[in-house]
Design a protein around this motif. Sequence first.
Motif, short mmCIF file in Angstrom:
data_model
loop_
_atom_site.label_atom_id
_atom_site.label_comp_id
_atom_site.label_asym_id
_atom_site.label_seq_id
_atom_site.Cartn_x
_atom_site.Cartn_y
_atom_site.Cartn_z
N UNK A 198 0.85 -1.30 0.04
CA UNK A 198 0.04 0.00 0.01
C UNK A 198 0.97 1.25 -0.03
N UNK A 199 0.62 2.16 -0.74
CA UNK A 199 1.11 3.38 -0.64
C UNK A 199 -0.06 4.52 0.45
N UNK A 200 0.71 4.77 1.46
CA UNK A 200 0.11 5.45 2.43
C UNK A 200 -0.06 6.96 2.09
N UNK A 201 -0.98 7.61 2.34
CA UNK A 201 -1.32 9.07 2.35
C UNK A 201 -0.44 9.68 3.45
N UNK A 202 0.48 10.29 3.53
CA UNK A 202 1.25 11.02 4.39
C UNK A 202 0.41 11.99 4.99
N UNK A 203 -0.57 12.52 4.62
CA UNK A 203 -1.47 13.44 5.16
C UNK A 203 -2.70 12.94 5.83
N UNK A 211 -3.14 -2.74 10.36
CA UNK A 211 -2.81 -3.98 10.07
C UNK A 211 -3.93 -5.01 10.16
N UNK A 212 -4.67 -4.71 11.04
CA UNK A 212 -5.79 -5.68 11.07
C UNK A 212 -6.67 -5.53 10.02
N UNK A 213 -6.90 -4.07 9.66
CA UNK A 213 -8.06 -3.93 8.64
C UNK A 213 -7.29 -4.41 7.28
N UNK A 261 -9.29 0.01 -2.03
CA UNK A 261 -9.59 1.13 -2.57
C UNK A 261 -10.58 1.95 -1.85
N UNK A 262 -11.39 1.32 -0.79
CA UNK A 262 -12.21 2.10 0.07
C UNK A 262 -11.34 2.74 1.18
N UNK A 263 -10.29 2.32 1.41
CA UNK A 263 -9.51 2.92 2.71
C UNK A 263 -9.10 4.29 2.29
#
Length: 292
Positions: A198-203, A211-213, A261-263
């Motif tokens: 996953x590429x996490x949005x830093x903002x 992790x559980x999700x 995609x919904x995260x």
Amino acid sequence: MEELDLTTREGRFKHFGSVDPIEGTKPIEKELMVDLQNSKKDFLFEVDSVGINNLSYPVVIGDFQSVGNFELATSLKRNEKGINMSRILESLETKNEGGVTLDFSTLESVLETLRERMNQTSAEVTADAKWYFKKPSPYTQLTGMAHADVKYSLEIGETGTTRKQLGMTAMVTTLCPCSKEISEYSAHNQRGYVKVLLDIDPAAELPEDHKEQLYEAMEINASSQLYPILKRTDEKMVTERAYENPRFVEDLIRLIAYDLAEFDWVKGFELECRNEESIHQHDAFSRMRYQK
């Protein structure tokens, strides 16, 4: 020839080729030694990353200790010959409390220390480890230790975070839709592997249970889940659930992608599903990339 006393360790060492140390001429005090890697002149190019990898180091993930595999590096300025490698381990040691807590907050603190001590523009870390957690069986609720492989990857620069990624590899059960459709009874099934980066949005605010999700999204869309402990009533439930939810690798990757995609804290992802085919000598796989 020198007569050696083989009853002594020194004598035995010399018998097998050891020699006495020479009388050296170079200094042994640090302040008198040449600091070669700190040489300053034009070395033609800046370097994006220089550091260490394949470093085994204790980590803490959730309630349990594990073993991490680390890569840590910094940038290198054009006018500097090299970095001080020992400062990498020293920076990691600042967060070693019976292991380094494997999360983005701790790793960011390590990188800030590393970048400052190295006096470089950027620093980066990637750490892989096995995440252990308790998982109950579906019917009897008997709890055992399950695991998934996790990866944290982070890079910081002078203006903040430039890369923030979370990876996970988990095992699932898949049952072949084609086999179920054409057979009078039963269907072949196998263990499948789901790998996500996953590429996490830093903002964005990262959920405490990220992790559980992620793990739930990977296994809930499969034919069935894997469990550490199964009694007969559990095994019946798992077998029937797989039969009720047949999945090609193509099905599985699309279903998981929808959940990811919904995260709202995810910018994009790489996703791969692989089946260890039980009726073939080869594996089947499906892979995709997605950016919001």
